[in-house]
Write a protein that holds these residues in place. Structure first.
Motif, PDB file in Angstrom:
ATOM      1  N   UNK A  57       8.217  -4.189  14.224  1.00 36.27           N
ATOM      2  CA  UNK A  57       8.492  -4.035  15.661  1.00 36.27           C
ATOM      3  C   UNK A  57       7.531  -3.084  16.363  1.00 36.27           C
ATOM      4  N   UNK A  58       7.338  -1.893  15.816  1.00 37.64           N
ATOM      5  CA  UNK A  58       6.480  -0.904  16.466  1.00 37.64           C
ATOM      6  C   UNK A  58       5.503  -0.237  15.506  1.00 37.64           C
ATOM      7  N   UNK A  59       5.431  -0.723  14.264  1.00 37.60           N
ATOM      8  CA  UNK A  59       4.438  -0.228  13.324  1.00 37.60           C
ATOM      9  C   UNK A  59       4.842   0.980  12.494  1.00 37.60           C
ATOM     10  N   UNK A  60       6.115   1.351  12.485  1.00 34.39           N
ATOM     11  CA  UNK A  60       6.529   2.480  11.648  1.00 34.39           C
ATOM     12  C   UNK A  60       6.318   2.136  10.174  1.00 34.39           C
ATOM     13  N   UNK A  61       5.953   3.157   9.397  1.00 31.70           N
ATOM     14  CA  UNK A  61       5.740   3.005   7.956  1.00 31.70           C
ATOM     15  C   UNK A  61       6.480   4.118   7.243  1.00 31.70           C
ATOM     16  N   UNK A  62       7.121   3.762   6.115  1.00 27.23           N
ATOM     17  CA  UNK A  62       7.927   4.699   5.350  1.00 27.23           C
ATOM     18  C   UNK A  62       7.465   4.705   3.900  1.00 27.23           C
ATOM     19  N   UNK A  63       7.470   5.867   3.272  1.00 27.23           N
ATOM     20  CA  UNK A  63       7.052   6.017   1.878  1.00 27.23           C
ATOM     21  C   UNK A  63       7.981   5.256   0.937  1.00 27.23           C
ATOM     22  N   UNK A  65       0.816  -1.219   0.000  1.00 27.29           N
ATOM     23  CA  UNK A  65       0.000   0.000   0.000  1.00 27.29           C
ATOM     24  C   UNK A  65       0.851   1.270   0.000  1.00 27.29           C
ATOM     25  N   UNK A  66       1.957   1.245  -0.741  1.00 28.22           N
ATOM     26  CA  UNK A  66       2.793   2.431  -0.878  1.00 28.22           C
ATOM     27  C   UNK A  66       3.726   2.708   0.290  1.00 28.22           C
ATOM     28  N   UNK A  67       3.849   1.755   1.230  1.00 28.18           N
ATOM     29  CA  UNK A  67       4.749   1.970   2.369  1.00 28.18           C
ATOM     30  C   UNK A  67       5.642   0.759   2.620  1.00 28.18           C
ATOM     31  N   UNK A 121       8.502   6.116  -2.036  1.00 25.82           N
ATOM     32  CA  UNK A 121       9.075   7.117  -2.930  1.00 25.82           C
ATOM     33  C   UNK A 121      10.367   7.712  -2.390  1.00 25.82           C
ATOM     34  N   UNK A 122      10.371   8.098  -1.106  1.00 21.38           N
ATOM     35  CA  UNK A 122      11.534   8.782  -0.538  1.00 21.38           C
ATOM     36  C   UNK A 122      11.879   8.306   0.878  1.00 21.38           C
ATOM     37  N   UNK A 123      11.212   7.272   1.346  1.00 23.51           N
ATOM     38  CA  UNK A 123      11.425   6.680   2.677  1.00 23.51           C
ATOM     39  C   UNK A 123      11.064   7.617   3.814  1.00 23.51           C
ATOM     40  N   UNK A 124      10.299   8.666   3.520  1.00 21.32           N
ATOM     41  CA  UNK A 124       9.832   9.564   4.573  1.00 21.32           C
ATOM     42  C   UNK A 124       8.896   8.806   5.512  1.00 21.32           C
ATOM     43  N   UNK A 125       8.869   9.217   6.766  1.00 22.96           N
ATOM     44  CA  UNK A 125       8.012   8.571   7.755  1.00 22.96           C
ATOM     45  C   UNK A 125       6.547   8.873   7.430  1.00 22.96           C
ATOM     46  N   UNK A 126       5.762   7.822   7.248  1.00 25.46           N
ATOM     47  CA  UNK A 126       4.317   7.950   7.022  1.00 25.46           C
ATOM     48  C   UNK A 126       3.560   7.723   8.328  1.00 25.46           C
ATOM     49  N   UNK A 127       4.110   6.863   9.203  1.00 26.16           N
ATOM     50  CA  UNK A 127       3.524   6.596  10.511  1.00 26.16           C
ATOM     51  C   UNK A 127       4.644   6.227  11.477  1.00 26.16           C
ATOM     52  N   UNK A 128       4.582   6.785  12.680  1.00 26.38           N
ATOM     53  CA  UNK A 128       5.615   6.553  13.689  1.00 26.38           C
ATOM     54  C   UNK A 128       5.411   5.252  14.411  1.00 26.38           C
ATOM     55  N   UNK A 129       6.308   5.032  15.347  1.00 25.70           N
ATOM     56  CA  UNK A 129       7.060   5.979  16.159  1.00 25.70           C
ATOM     57  C   UNK A 129       8.361   6.500  15.545  1.00 25.70           C
ATOM     58  N   UNK A 130       8.834   5.947  14.433  1.00 21.00           N
ATOM     59  CA  UNK A 130      10.065   6.464  13.829  1.00 21.00           C
ATOM     60  C   UNK A 130       9.893   7.947  13.525  1.00 21.00           C
ATOM     61  N   UNK A 131      10.967   8.701  13.687  1.00 27.05           N
ATOM     62  CA  UNK A 131      10.921  10.143  13.404  1.00 27.05           C
ATOM     63  C   UNK A 131      11.844  10.526  12.258  1.00 27.05           C
ATOM     64  N   UNK A 132      12.687   9.586  11.801  1.00 29.80           N
ATOM     65  CA  UNK A 132      13.610   9.848  10.702  1.00 29.80           C
ATOM     66  C   UNK A 132      13.338   8.884   9.555  1.00 29.80           C
ATOM     67  N   UNK A 133      13.559   9.312   8.311  1.00 28.54           N
ATOM     68  CA  UNK A 133      13.368   8.411   7.167  1.00 28.54           C
ATOM     69  C   UNK A 133      14.432   7.324   7.129  1.00 28.54           C
ATOM     70  N   UNK A 134      14.178   6.305   6.328  1.00 27.65           N
ATOM     71  CA  UNK A 134      15.195   5.290   6.088  1.00 27.65           C
ATOM     72  C   UNK A 134      16.294   5.921   5.232  1.00 27.65           C
TER      73      UNK A 134
END
Length: 151
Positions: free
Chosen positions: A115-121, A108-110, A123-136
Motif C-alpha cells: 500500500x505505502x511501501x512499509x518494510x518490516x524485519x 531481502x530480509x523484509x 527477525x522481529x517485525x521492526x520497521x525497516x522503512x516507513x511510513x509505518x511507525x510500529x512493528x507488526x
C-alpha cells in the motif's frame, strides 16, 4: 457554583470512576499466569514461538515450506511466518501497522506492504522503512515434528 458546572463536574467524576473500575484488575481473571502470579510457559516464551513441543492449533505449513532468510504469508489467516535463520521460526500479523493493508511479499530480509511501501524485519517485525511507525504484532506459533501450528 452554578448548577450547570456542578452537573458537568459530577458527570466527569462518575466517568473517571467508571474508567478506573473498568481498567482495574480483580485478580481472578486469567491473564496468562496462574493464580499464584507465577509466569506460565506462554509468559516466558520468546515472541512468536511456543516453548512446548505439543501440537498447537491449526497447522499452517511444514517447516520445509518456509525458506531460510525469508517467509510465507498466509493471507486467509492474516499471518506471516518467517525463518530468519535455519530452524528459527517467527510469526507476525500480516496486517500492516500503518494502514491495515495485508503485506504481500517477503524478500531481502523484509516483510513488505504494497500500500505505502512499509518494510518490516523478518527477525522481529521492526520497521525497516516507513511510513509505518510500529512493528507488526507477534503471533503465537508452535513448531513440532516438522509442522508449524498457529496458537
Amino acid at each position: 457554583m452554578n448548577a450547570r458546572r456542578r452537573t458537568v463536574l459530577t458527570a466527569g467524576a462518575a466517568g473517571a470512576a467508571a474508567l478506573v473500575t473498568g481498567c482495574g484488575s480483580s485478580g481472578d481473571e486469567s491473564g496468562g499466569g496462574d493464580a499464584s502470579g507465577t509466569p506460565t510457559a506462554s509468559d516466558t516464551a520468546s515472541p512468536g514461538t511456543s516453548p512446548d513441543a505439543s501440537p498447537g492449533g491449526e497447522e499452517l505449513a511444514a517447516t520445509s515450506d518456509i525458506p531460510v532468510g525469508g517467509g510465507t504469508i498466509f493471507k486467509e489467516r492474516k499471518v506471516v511466518v518467517t525463518q530468519p535463520e535455519e530452524g528459527e521460526f517467527k510469526a507476525f500479523s500480516a496486517v500492516c501497522a500503518h494502514a491495515q493493508c495485508l503485506v504481500s511479499t517477503v524478500s531481502d530480509g523484509t516483510i513488505n506492504c504494497p500500500c505505502h511501501g512499509s518494510k518490516f524485519s523478518i527477525t522481529d517485525a521492526a520497521v525497516e522503512a516507513g511510513p509505518a511507525t510500529r512493528p507488526l504484532p507477534a503471533e503465537q506459533i508452535t513448531v513440532s515434528g516438522g509442522a508449524i501450528r498457529l496458537g
